[in-house]
Design a protein around this motif. Sequence first.
Motif, short mmCIF file in Angstrom:
data_model
loop_
_atom_site.label_atom_id
_atom_site.label_comp_id
_atom_site.label_asym_id
_atom_site.label_seq_id
_atom_site.Cartn_x
_atom_site.Cartn_y
_atom_site.Cartn_z
N ILE A 150 -33.67 55.21 -0.56
CA ILE A 150 -34.07 55.44 -1.95
C ILE A 150 -35.23 54.51 -2.30
O ILE A 150 -35.22 53.33 -1.93
N ASN A 151 -36.21 55.05 -3.02
CA ASN A 151 -37.35 54.24 -3.46
C ASN A 151 -36.93 53.30 -4.59
O ASN A 151 -35.88 53.48 -5.22
N SER A 152 -37.82 52.33 -4.88
CA SER A 152 -37.51 51.36 -5.93
C SER A 152 -37.46 52.00 -7.32
O SER A 152 -36.83 51.45 -8.23
N ASN A 153 -38.12 53.15 -7.49
CA ASN A 153 -38.06 53.84 -8.78
C ASN A 153 -36.86 54.81 -8.86
O ASN A 153 -36.83 55.69 -9.71
N LEU A 154 -35.90 54.61 -7.96
CA LEU A 154 -34.67 55.39 -7.94
C LEU A 154 -34.94 56.87 -7.66
O LEU A 154 -34.34 57.76 -8.26
N ARG A 155 -35.84 57.12 -6.71
CA ARG A 155 -36.12 58.48 -6.25
C ARG A 155 -35.65 58.61 -4.81
O ARG A 155 -35.85 57.72 -3.99
N PHE A 156 -35.05 59.76 -4.53
CA PHE A 156 -34.57 60.03 -3.17
C PHE A 156 -35.74 60.10 -2.20
O PHE A 156 -36.76 60.74 -2.47
N SER A 157 -35.62 59.42 -1.05
CA SER A 157 -36.71 59.40 -0.08
C SER A 157 -36.32 60.11 1.22
O SER A 157 -36.90 61.13 1.57
N LYS A 158 -35.35 59.58 1.96
CA LYS A 158 -34.96 60.15 3.25
C LYS A 158 -33.45 60.11 3.37
O LYS A 158 -32.75 59.40 2.64
N THR A 159 -32.95 60.85 4.34
CA THR A 159 -31.52 60.80 4.65
C THR A 159 -31.33 60.84 6.16
O THR A 159 -32.06 61.55 6.87
N ILE A 160 -30.39 60.07 6.65
CA ILE A 160 -30.03 60.04 8.07
C ILE A 160 -28.57 60.43 8.15
O ILE A 160 -27.69 59.69 7.73
N GLN A 161 -28.32 61.63 8.68
CA GLN A 161 -26.96 62.18 8.69
C GLN A 161 -26.39 62.12 10.09
O GLN A 161 -26.94 62.68 11.03
N GLY A 162 -25.28 61.42 10.24
CA GLY A 162 -24.55 61.41 11.50
C GLY A 162 -23.44 62.44 11.47
O GLY A 162 -23.45 63.38 10.67
N LEU A 163 -22.47 62.27 12.34
CA LEU A 163 -21.32 63.17 12.37
C LEU A 163 -20.46 62.90 11.15
O LEU A 163 -19.98 61.79 10.94
N ILE A 164 -20.29 63.93 10.31
CA ILE A 164 -19.52 63.77 9.07
C ILE A 164 -18.05 63.59 9.42
O ILE A 164 -17.48 64.36 10.19
N LYS A 165 -17.44 62.59 8.83
CA LYS A 165 -16.02 62.34 9.03
C LYS A 165 -15.23 63.08 7.97
O LYS A 165 -15.31 62.76 6.79
N SER A 166 -14.49 64.08 8.38
CA SER A 166 -13.61 64.80 7.47
C SER A 166 -12.24 64.16 7.48
O SER A 166 -11.86 63.46 8.43
N THR A 167 -11.48 64.38 6.42
CA THR A 167 -10.13 63.83 6.36
C THR A 167 -9.27 64.42 7.48
O THR A 167 -8.55 63.70 8.17
N VAL A 168 -9.36 65.73 7.69
CA VAL A 168 -8.65 66.40 8.78
C VAL A 168 -9.59 67.46 9.35
O VAL A 168 -10.15 68.26 8.61
N VAL A 169 -9.77 67.46 10.68
CA VAL A 169 -10.60 68.47 11.33
C VAL A 169 -9.71 69.64 11.72
O VAL A 169 -9.10 69.67 12.79
N LYS A 170 -9.61 70.62 10.82
CA LYS A 170 -8.72 71.76 11.03
C LYS A 170 -9.35 72.83 11.91
O LYS A 170 -8.63 73.64 12.50
N THR A 171 -10.67 72.88 11.98
CA THR A 171 -11.34 73.94 12.73
C THR A 171 -11.30 73.70 14.23
O THR A 171 -11.55 74.62 15.02
N GLY A 172 -11.00 72.46 14.67
CA GLY A 172 -11.12 72.12 16.08
C GLY A 172 -12.57 71.85 16.44
O GLY A 172 -13.47 71.92 15.59
N LEU A 173 -12.81 71.50 17.71
CA LEU A 173 -14.17 71.30 18.22
C LEU A 173 -14.64 72.60 18.85
O LEU A 173 -14.06 73.07 19.83
N VAL A 174 -15.68 73.19 18.28
CA VAL A 174 -16.21 74.47 18.76
C VAL A 174 -17.68 74.25 19.12
O VAL A 174 -18.38 73.48 18.46
N VAL A 175 -18.13 74.92 20.17
CA VAL A 175 -19.52 74.79 20.62
C VAL A 175 -20.29 76.05 20.24
O VAL A 175 -19.84 77.17 20.54
N ASP A 176 -21.42 75.88 19.56
CA ASP A 176 -22.29 77.00 19.21
C ASP A 176 -23.04 77.44 20.46
O ASP A 176 -23.81 76.65 21.03
N PRO A 177 -22.86 78.68 20.93
CA PRO A 177 -23.55 79.11 22.16
C PRO A 177 -25.06 79.10 22.04
O PRO A 177 -25.76 78.98 23.05
#
Length: 803
Positions: A288-315
Amino acid sequence: YLLCASGDFVKMYSVATEETLRVMGGHADRVTGVQLNPHNRMQLYSSSLDGNIKLWDFMDGIPIKTFTVGSKLLALYALACSEDSVFVIIPKSGERDTFQLVSVKLTKTAGQDVEAKELSVVLDGVDASPKRIAFGREGEYVASVKEINLQVYFFKQKQLNRFSLRAVNTKSGNNHFTCVVCHPTEDCIATGHADGKIRLWRNFYHRKEYTYSTLHWHHDAVMDLAFSMEGTRLLSGGVECVLVQWHNESDCQKDFLPRLGSAIEYISMSPDGALSCTLHTDNRITIINSNLRFSKTIQGLIKSTVVKTGLVVDPRTKALVLNGEPGHLQFYSLQSDQQLFSLDIVQRQYIHQAGLKQADLVKVAFSAQGKWLATVEEREEITDPELQLKLWFYNEETQSFKLNTRITMPHEDHITDMCFRDMDELEDDSLILVTAGRDCVFKVWVMVEDTDPEAQQSVSWSCDFVGSYHNYQATNCCFSEDGSLLAVSFEETVTVWDSVTWDLKCTFCHPPGKIRNICFGRLTCSKYLIGATDYGFLCCWNLLSCALEWSAHLNILLLQPDPLSEYIAAISWLSKESSLFVFKPNEPRPIYIQRNLCKEKIQLAAFVPRDEPEMIGSEKYLWLRRSQLFFLTDTQELMTLSTKSLEERLTPSSKQLAVEESLPVTPFSLLLGKHRRQQSQEDRDLGKLILRNKREQDSPAVKELLHTPAHVLPSASFLCPIFINSLLISKEDKSAEEVDDEVEMESEKTEDDSDEERDVTEMEQEDKNPMELLGEMTCKLSKSQEKELQKIRKMDYSWISAF
């Protein structure tokens, strides 16, 4: 640059491009703190639970020194006023759940590994969280908060002042401390509390005449606080996903940056005050910039409370697909260690309120080529659950999935499993989706032409067949590799169905115990069906003889077949220990066993195909050649097995030429790397492994020239002769190109020679020029055979493309 702790590593990101520039590894346990060296801004301190403090040159990614403390280090603080010491939080010896703030003297002795045993206790009974200790201006005092107590220790006076609040005030507010931060230029301490209040403490030099003022906006706990460099602004964050900026410590002057996506856990300011960053509970960093403006985001693996979908691979992308933000699917790239994109499945606003029943994503399945995506969402209700089955089609123009069919209440109870038939998707008739439910049936869904003239798409999905078995609950389903058979487990029984006529072919049962997992063998083992029961049995049935082939007494939680080989990975949980067994269905003896794979319980696993088969020397790890196995533990940690060393793993795939991941790729190294790749490809095509390539890669002269930092390189006059000598080729070992040239030249000169002379020449060459392939002698061709081979190579086979 942005430096952060990530598991056992320290990562450095580019603030401008969000790219991961460095991954510094060397700690044996989780990194708990990172601090810039206040006396050298090009260096970094890191602490870890392994009891070590490391000093890094983070621009080159090189560890300069390792200080061994011995105790677990839970937090790290470095001050400009302390030249030869840092502060850490360690457990108090002999007492459980009691921690101390100690000063560690960093000795300046020679050597890279140094013992730092000179510790002095500063504060006793502190909290283990690094957010609950802060140092005052110029390091004159340190403030610590725990529960409802604030204690301030003054270093020069060696005075300790303690202040306490009531646990609950008259307005039912919770006064427990959550975080603390000190003003950089004034004697002021800001504390966050569980009821959302911020208190600004002053005059705390006196135990009774202290004062504090209150700021209040957050409706829940204040997660973290941070002052700007000049101290005129105070940043606060919490579960509201809003960053609040307070001006001049006034309750009336404040600004907001809302809709940051998830709760704010940590806030950090850059040394120049131009940027601030927030760390969120969904494993994301927002710059975030000093004037409180959004600048960039770095997104890793989101931690969900429970992973109900399982681990699936996109072909399509080979990305890992699982639950992300509430109601979303995250597509996570394992190569770049970043999220590719997030797909909104539920398409409803999520309300952050405890106890509220909201729709959640529970099942995901991809078709073989990734053209179709099936999702199941449900909302828990007291009486009947709300279910929706959605079919998504991948749009090539928009490069995203588009909703094709929505089916409300596809089953009367929860859907336990679903799968696509993995066959050729060029014919839509072959594409089938099967869902299994607790309503004691499995359903077959097929594509039909949409006759509605106002419909936006030409096809939709509808139910084609409903199957059941003795009114048992359907728990698992899977198709055989060729798609001809469907296996569905009904509690303790496995049923096998013909996928064309939907006739029941046979049943398998291995009581006692319900079937937990089932899967078919692949390739040469496609005649086998594997099942695991919750009573601790792993069974293998032969589909040709309809009999039990073998069984093993193992408490298997997961069965994961490799889609590119015959291998199957089975993960067990016994005596609080996760173990891995890899086997082929036609052999009851495992080919690989890894006991105590990790400390946590493994919940999910997935094989991810490699872009290219990996060269593996050990037979023990041949099962990892075509795919890589990933695990997700119950603490939401993603882990994998690797045959590479730590140094090779940390090297990005685009920079494999560099020995160390921290060194930049120069134009010369790129040119040399391209030449080597072309050469190695030609060698593979000829079926030969030239030993000269290995000697070049192992040459110390080449390594020293390409991978040593420029400022420590010896003179060019010293390196040049060594480098030139390393490129010279001995006469005994000839490259493939030289052998081909000799064959071609000799064949032109000796066209009229007799076969007998050719045979004599061939025998002489075999005696003089032995060549080795993986430690074995290569078979040499005769001159006549070489000549015929040269003619075949020059022939034009382009006419075959017409067929």
